[in-house]
Design a protein around this motif. Structure first.
Motif, PDB file in Angstrom:
ATOM      1  N   PHE A 180      -8.362 -25.442   8.470  1.00 60.10           N
ATOM      2  CA  PHE A 180      -7.847 -24.112   8.832  1.00 60.10           C
ATOM      3  C   PHE A 180      -8.867 -23.032   8.479  1.00 60.10           C
ATOM      4  CE2 PHE A 180      -5.647 -20.153   8.197  1.00 60.10           C
ATOM      5  CZ  PHE A 180      -4.743 -20.108   9.253  1.00 60.10           C
ATOM      6  N   LEU A 183     -12.030 -23.206  10.729  1.00 57.65           N
ATOM      7  CA  LEU A 183     -11.780 -22.681  12.080  1.00 57.65           C
ATOM      8  C   LEU A 183     -11.656 -21.160  12.037  1.00 57.65           C
ATOM      9  CD1 LEU A 183      -9.219 -25.332  13.430  1.00 57.65           C
ATOM     10  CD2 LEU A 183     -11.532 -24.921  14.313  1.00 57.65           C
ATOM     11  N   HIS A 184     -11.052 -20.655  10.969  1.00 61.57           N
ATOM     12  CA  HIS A 184     -10.905 -19.204  10.823  1.00 61.57           C
ATOM     13  C   HIS A 184     -12.282 -18.549  10.663  1.00 61.57           C
ATOM     14  CE1 HIS A 184      -9.783 -15.357   8.817  1.00 61.57           C
ATOM     15  NE2 HIS A 184      -8.819 -15.411   9.718  1.00 61.57           N
ATOM     16  N   ILE A 189      -9.467 -19.100  14.855  1.00 71.74           N
ATOM     17  CA  ILE A 189      -8.047 -18.958  14.535  1.00 71.74           C
ATOM     18  C   ILE A 189      -7.708 -17.476  14.553  1.00 71.74           C
ATOM     19  CG2 ILE A 189      -6.418 -19.023  12.597  1.00 71.74           C
ATOM     20  CD1 ILE A 189      -7.049 -21.857  12.174  1.00 71.74           C
ATOM     21  N   VAL A 388      -4.851 -21.458  17.507  1.00 68.04           N
ATOM     22  CA  VAL A 388      -6.222 -21.954  17.552  1.00 68.04           C
ATOM     23  C   VAL A 388      -6.752 -21.628  18.942  1.00 68.04           C
ATOM     24  CG1 VAL A 388      -7.698 -24.000  17.625  1.00 68.04           C
ATOM     25  CG2 VAL A 388      -5.898 -23.833  15.909  1.00 68.04           C
ATOM     26  N   ASP A 431      -4.210 -21.752  24.444  1.00 71.48           N
ATOM     27  CA  ASP A 431      -4.419 -21.678  23.005  1.00 71.48           C
ATOM     28  C   ASP A 431      -3.244 -22.353  22.300  1.00 71.48           C
ATOM     29  OD1 ASP A 431      -6.741 -20.433  23.491  1.00 71.48           O
ATOM     30  OD2 ASP A 431      -6.164 -18.458  22.746  1.00 71.48           O
ATOM     31  N   PHE A 484      -1.033 -30.485  13.492  1.00 66.62           N
ATOM     32  CA  PHE A 484      -2.313 -29.990  12.992  1.00 66.62           C
ATOM     33  C   PHE A 484      -2.825 -30.925  11.897  1.00 66.62           C
ATOM     34  CE2 PHE A 484      -5.157 -27.352  10.426  1.00 66.62           C
ATOM     35  CZ  PHE A 484      -5.893 -26.675  11.386  1.00 66.62           C
TER      36      PHE A 484
END
Ligand SMILES: [Zn+2]
Ligand SMILES: [Zn+2]
Length: 909
Positions: A180, A183-184, A189, A388, A431, A484
Motif C-alpha cells: 500500500f 503504491l502510494h 493510490i 489503485v 481503477d 488486495f
C-alpha cells in the motif's frame, strides 16, 4: 504373519491412520533451502538417488486459500484432488514439490459470521466497539477457523503444513502495508469520490464482482417535471422522465436529452421544477441518452447512478447524496428524511400522484444487483473511497499473458479460451476500489490530520502529521479489500518484502510458482489481482545472481489451470435452493476418500463440467477393494515364497521392475504393460487429462493385472514363481512412505514380443469362453479345443498351453491344419478355434430342480392372486404397490409356464 492385512477393505480405518501419519511425519514438508543451494540442485524423493532429477525446476503450487469461515464443498474437492494428483506426481517424479496451504481472513464473510453471533447475544459490533470486536473475531478464528484445513488433513492433501499461513499473519500484514505504502509513494493510490456498489446491510462498498444480478419484476414510473419560464413560473408544459427508482429523484440535478432529439430540443437551456423538492434544475444535452428508452428524457442523479455520475462529471453538475449508510433518506431528502428507501419510494409515488405529476406506471423487469454475501439489494451510491490507479499495473498484467515477439507467453492458460476472457477484462479494467467499510481486515495505513486535513501514509504508525507536525491525527477507519492481500500471496508467502541476502532463499527457490489451479469464479477477483501485483512487486526483486528480473520471471505463476464445475448427476448446477448440494465429507464417509477422488479424477479434463454420480463412486469403491484384495494376495504369497526360501531382492524395490527374456510370458507381458501404462499416464498428466490418467490406471490394474496376470500367477503358484508381483512391493517400504517412492517411468524399449504373444493368448481365451457360452457348455466342464494357427505364432500358444487350459477350461489344445467340419467355430485374424462338446443332461437332476421351481412359483402366484382379490387391501394400498403386485403376478406366471414347458420336454427315463 508379517504381511497380515485385514480381510475386509475399510477405507475409514486406513485413511484416518495414514492421513495422520503424513501430517505427524511432516512427509510433505519442503523446508527453506540453504541459501547457497537455493535454485541450484533439487533433491529427488527418498529412494531415488540416481541424480536424474537434478537441474529440474521445483514444482510449486499455492492452494487458493479458502475462507477461514469455510467448509469443504465439491468444488474444493475437485480442485484439491487435481492439485494433489499433480503435486504427488511431480514429487514422485523427482522434483522438489511444494504445495502451500493457508486460509483467507475473508473480510465480509467473517465479520458477518461474528455479527450474527452478537445479534444472538442481543448486542452489536457498534456497542462492542472496534477494538473489542476485532478481538472477538480473532477469538472466533482461534476456535473455528481451522475447520476447513482439518478437513483437508483428513483427506490427506499432500501440502506442507509447516508453511500454513493466515492472511492476517504478522509477516503477511507487513507485505500488505508495504504494498500500500509503495503504491502510494508511486502515485498509484488515491482517494476520491466515486459511485460504488453499497450494501446497506454490510454497510460497506463492495466490488463489482461481488454484486450478483437477479431479474426483478418492478415498475417504470413516469414523472412529469414542470417546465419553467424565465421568471421561474410554471409554463404549463412538462418534460416527462421515466425511472425504476423514483425515490432517487430527491437527488436529481438535471434532466438530459439527446442532442438530436427533435421532440425536446426546444427545451434545451430551460429550467425545470423538481417536484416535491422545488429545486430548479436545467435541461442539458448528452449523447449518452438513448432516445428509445423510457420517454427519451433522463433524470440525472450523479450521487446514485454510475452513468449519471459520468454525465455529472461531463457537465460539472453537483452531486447530492440523499441516503445514509443504511439506505435511509438523509437530511437532503427534506420531509422524507429518516424513511427507508422503499418506504420513501411508496410515499413519493403517492405524493406525485396527489399533485398530478405521476405519468404512466408500466410493469418492468430489470436486473437488480444484490450483495453476494447477504443478498441485500445494492444501492449505487457516491462515497469517498481509496483506489489503485490501474495503469501501468494492468499494462504489465496484459504483457504477461500476451505472446511476446517470439510467440512466448510468460503465463499460459488452460483451457486456452480463458486467456481471451482475461485479456478482455484486463483491457477494459477501471481503477480498483480497495477500501471496505469493515472492521475486520488490514486497516489502511493512512492518518488524517485534523489541523491541515492532509493525509500521512506510513510504514510505521506515525505520531504526528508528516505535513504540519500536528499530533491530532487519526487513522483511516476503512480496511483493505480482502483481494488486495490475497493478490499479494505469491510474493508474500515467500518472504517479500523482507528480502535480504539472508532471508531470500525461499523466494529464490520458489518464485515464480509453477501452477495455479482454480475456478473460473475467481479469475478476475484473484487470478488477475495476483498477476497485477506479482508482476509489479516481484519485478523489483533481482534474480539470485543479481541480474534484473524479466517479466517472464516476475509473474506469480507460469501456468493457470481453470477447472470445471461439479454438477449433480443430472448436470444441474448444485444450489442450496434446489437442495441438490452434495457434501463431499458425507460421500467420503460412505465410500472413502480414494473412491470419491477417483470419481472426480476419472471425469476431469480441461473445460468439461463434471456430473457427479454416486453410482460411479460405488464402482470406484469396488476398484479400491480390488486393489486391497490384490495386495492381500501378493503379501500372502510373499510369505509363502519366503517359507520355501525365496528371497526378495530388495535392491529392486520401489523401481520399475524388469525381467529377463527367459521369464514366463505373463511376467514379461505385465512388465511391458506397466511400462506402456506409465507412458500414457505421464503424458495424460502433462496435459491435465486426469480422466485419461485415471482410466488408464483402472484398465491396467483391473483389466491387465487382476483379471489376467494374477489369474495366471495363481495357476503357476505350484512352482512358486512370482518374479513380478513380489518385486512390486513386499510391505517393507523402500522409502518412509510409498508416497515418497519413485513414480513409474517407462523404459526406452518395450518388450513388444511379450505384448503380442499375450494378446494372442488373451484373444484365444476370450473366443473359447464365448464359444462355450454359445453352445451351452456347463461351467465346470473341461472340453478339448482345436486351433488352426500359422506356424510363426504356434510356438507362443504351444509354450503357454497350460494357461489356455486353465483359463478357458480346455482339457487339451490340438493344433490342426483345418478345423473339423461341423464343429462350432470362432475366427480371429490370427487363428480359428473350435470347442468339441456334446451336451449331456442329467435328466433326473433337472427334473428335481424344475419341480422345486414350479412349486415355488405356484405358491408365489397364489399369494399375489389372493392379495389382488382382496377388496379391502386394494382400497387402502397405494397405487404404486398395487401396480408392483400386478407386475409381479404376471412375471411369476411367465416363469411358471416356462418351467412347466421345460419339465414336459425332458426325456422320460
Ligand atoms: Zn451485504
Ligand atoms: Zn497536518
Amino acid at each position: 504373519m508379517p504381511h497380515d492385512l485385514p480381510k475386509a477393505y475399510d477405507p475409514t480405518a486406513i485413511e484416518d491412520r495414514w492421513a495422520e501419519f503424513w501430517v505427524s511425519e511432516k512427509l510433505f514438508a519442503q523446508p527453506t533451502p540453504a541459501p547457497s543451494a537455493a535454485n541450484a540442485q533439487n533433491q529427488g524423493p527418498e529412494g531415488q538417488s540416481d541424480g536424474k532429477s537434478s537441474g529440474q525446476l521445483p514444482f510449486v503450487i499455492l492452494l487458493p486459500p479458502p475462507n477461514v469461515t469455510g467448509r469443504l464443498h465439491m468444488g474444493h474437492m475437485l480442485n484439491q484432488t487435481e492439485m494433489d494428483i499433480l503435486t504427488r506426481w511431480r514429487r514422485m517424479s523427482g522434483r522438489r514439490a511444494l504445495w502451500l496451504p493457508g486460509t483467507d481472513h475473508a473480510g465480509i464473510a467473517t465479520q458477518m459470521m461474528v455479527e450474527r453471533q452478537l445479534t444472538e447475544e442481543g448486542t452489536t459490533r457498534q456497542k462492542l466497539g472496534r477494538e473489542a470486536f476485532v478481538d472477538r473475531v480473532w477469538e472466533w478464528k482461534r476456535h473455528y477457523g481451522g475447520a476447513i484445513l482439518s478437513q483437508m488433513k483428513r483427506l490427506g492433501a499432500s501440502v506442507d503444513w509447516q508453511r500454513e499461513y493466515f492472511t492476517m499473519d504478522e509477516h503477511l500484514s507487513v507485505a500488505v502495508r508495504e504494498a500500500f505504502v509503495k503504491l502510494h509513494e508511486q502515485g498509484l493510490i488515491y482517494r476520491g469520490a466515486y459511485i460504488v456498489n453499497w450494501c446497506p446491510r454490510c454497510q460497506t462498498a463492495i466490488s463489482d464482482l461481488e454484486v450478483v444480478y437477479e431479474e426483478h419484476k418492478g415498475h417504470l414510473w413516469e414523472i412529469r417535471y414542470p417546465v419553467l419560464d424565465a421568471a421561474g413560473n410554471d409554463t404549463g408544459e412538462f418534460l416527462t422522465v421515466a425511472t425504476t427508482r423514483p425515490e432517487t429523484m430527491l437527488g436529481d440535478v438535471a434532466v438530459a436529452i439527446h442532442p438530436e432529439d427533435e421532440r425536446f430540443l426546444h427545451l434545451h437551456g430551460k429550467m425545470l421544477r423538481l417536484p416535491l423538492v422545488d429545486r430548479q434544475i436545467p435541461v442539458i444535452l448528452d449523447e449518452w441518452v438513448s432516445r428509445e428508452f423510457g420517454t427519451g428524457a433522463v433524470k440525472v442523479t450523479p450521487a446514485h447512478d454510475p452513468n449519471d455520475f459520468a454525465i455529472g462529471e461531463r457537465h460539472h453538475l453537483p452531486s447530492i447524496n440523499i441516503m445514509d449508510d443504511t439506505a435511509h433518506i438523509n437530511a437532503e431528502g427534506g420531509v422524507y428524511a429518516g424513511l427507508d428507501r422503499y418506504v420513501a419510494r411508496k410515499k413519493i409515488v403517492a405524493d406525485l400522484e396527489a399533485e398530478g405529476l405521476l405519468g404512466a406506471v408500466k410493469d418492468y423487469t430489470n436486473n437488480v444487483g444484490h450483495c453476494d454475501r447477504c443478498k441485500t439489494v445494492v444501492e449505487p451510491r457516491l462515497s469517498t473511497q481509496w483506489f489503485v490507479k490501474i495503469q501501468p499495473l494492468a499494462e504489465k498484467a496484459i504483457a504477461a499473458v500476451k505472446p511476446d515477439a517470439n510467440g512466448n507467453k510468460a503465463i499460459r492458460f488452460t483451457p486456452e479460451m480463458y486467456e481471451k476472457t482475461y485479456l478482455n477484462w484486463m483491457e477494459n479494467i477501471h481503477d480498483w476500489c480497495i477500501s471496505r467499510q469493515l472492521w475486520w481486515g488490514h486497516r489502511i495505513p493512512a492518518w488524517h490530520c485534523a489541523t491541515c486535513h492532509k493525509i500521512t501514509v506510513a510504514r510505521v504508525d506515525p505520531t504526528a502529521c508528516a505535513h504540519c507536525g500536528s499530533d491530532t491525527i487519526t487513522q483511516e477507519t476503512d480496511v483493505l479489500d480482502t483481494w488486495f492481500s490475497s493478490g499479494l500471496l505469491p510474493v508474500s508467502v515467500f518472504g517479500w518484502p523482507n528480502l535480504t541476502p539472508q532471508t531470500r532463499a525461499d523466494f529464490d527457490a520458489f518464485y515464480p510458482t509453477s501452477l495455479l489451479v482454480t475456478g473460473f469464479d475467481i479469475l478476475f477477483f484473484w487470478v488477475a489481482r495476483m498477476i497485477m501485483l506479482g508482476c509489479w512487486f516481484a519485478g523489483d526483486v533481482p534474480m539470485p545472481d543479481g541480474s534484473p528480473r524479466s517479466l517472464a520471471d516476475s509473474v506469480p505463476f507460469r501456468d493457470v489451470y481453470i477447472h470445471a464445475l461439479v454438477r449433480d448427476a443430472n448436470r444441474e448446477k448444485m444450489s442450496k435452493t434446489k437442495g441438490n448440494v452434495i457434501d463431499p465429507i458425507e460421500i467420503v464417509k460412505q465410500y472413502g476418500t480414494d473412491a470419491v477422488r477417483f470419481t472426480l479424477a476419472s471425469m476431469a479434463s480441461p473445460g468439461t463440467d463434471i456430473a457427479f454420480n454416486v453410482a460411479r463412486t460405488e464402482g470406484y469403491r469396488a476398484f479400491a477393494n480390488k486393489i486391497w484384495n490384490a495386495a492381500r494376495f501378493i503379501f500372502m504369497n510373499v510369505d509363502r515364497a519366503a517359507e520355501i526360501g525365496i528371497v526378495v531382492d530388495r535392491s529392486t524395490l520401489g523401481r520399475m521392475p524388469s525381467v529377463g527374456a527367459d521369464a514366463p510370458l505373463e511376467a514379461r507381458w505385465i512388465v511391458a504393460e506397466l511400462h506402456v501404462t506409465a507412458t500414457k499416464v505421464n503424458q495424460s498428466l502433462e496435459n491435465y487429462r486426469y480422466d485419461d490418467a485415471a482410466n488408464t490406471i483402472y484398465q491396467f490394474f483391473w483389466g491387465s493385472f487382476c483379471d489376467w496376470y494374477l489369474e495366471i500367477v495363481k495357476l503357476r503358484l505350484d512352482f512358486s514363481v512370482q518374479q513380478v508381483s513380489e518385486s512390486v512391493y513386499d510391505e517393507n517400504p523402500p522409502a518412509k512412505s510409498i508416497a515418497l517412492t519413485a513414480y513409474p517411468k517407462a523404459a526406452e524399449t518395450i518388450d513388444n514380443d511379450a505384448l503380442l504373444g499375450m494378446s494372442l493368448l488373451q484373444s484365444l481365451i476370450v473366443e473359447v469362453r464365448a464359444l462355450r457360452k454359445e453352445i451351452g457348455v456347463e461351467e465346470k466342464a473341461s472340453t478339448p479345443v482345436e486351433v488352426r494357427i500359422g506356424s510363426g505364432m504356434q510356438a507362443v500358444l504351444a509354450n503357454n498351453c497350460d494357461i489356455v487350459e486353465r483359463l478357458a477350461r480346455a482339457s487339451h489344445v490340438d493344433f490342426v491344419e483345418q478345423i473339423a467340419a461341423g464343429l462350432p467355430m470362432h475366427s480371429a485374424s490370427a487363428f480359428d478355434v473350435a470347442v468339441i462338446y456334446e451336451k449331456k443332461i442329467d435328466a433326473a437332476a433337472e427334473r428335481e430342480r424344475l419341480t422345486k421351481d414350479i412349486a415355488k412359483y405356484e405358491k408365489g402366484l397364489a399369494s399375489a392372486e389372493r392379495q389382488l382379490g382382496n377388496e379391502a387391501f386394494l382400497s387402502k394400498a397405494p397405487a404404486q404397490v398395487v401396480e408392483g403386485l400386478k407386475k409381479q403376478e404376471s412375471e411369476t406366471r411367465l416363469l411358471l409356464d416356462k418351467a412347466r414347458a421345460a419339465l414336459a420336454a425332458l426325456p422320460k427315463d
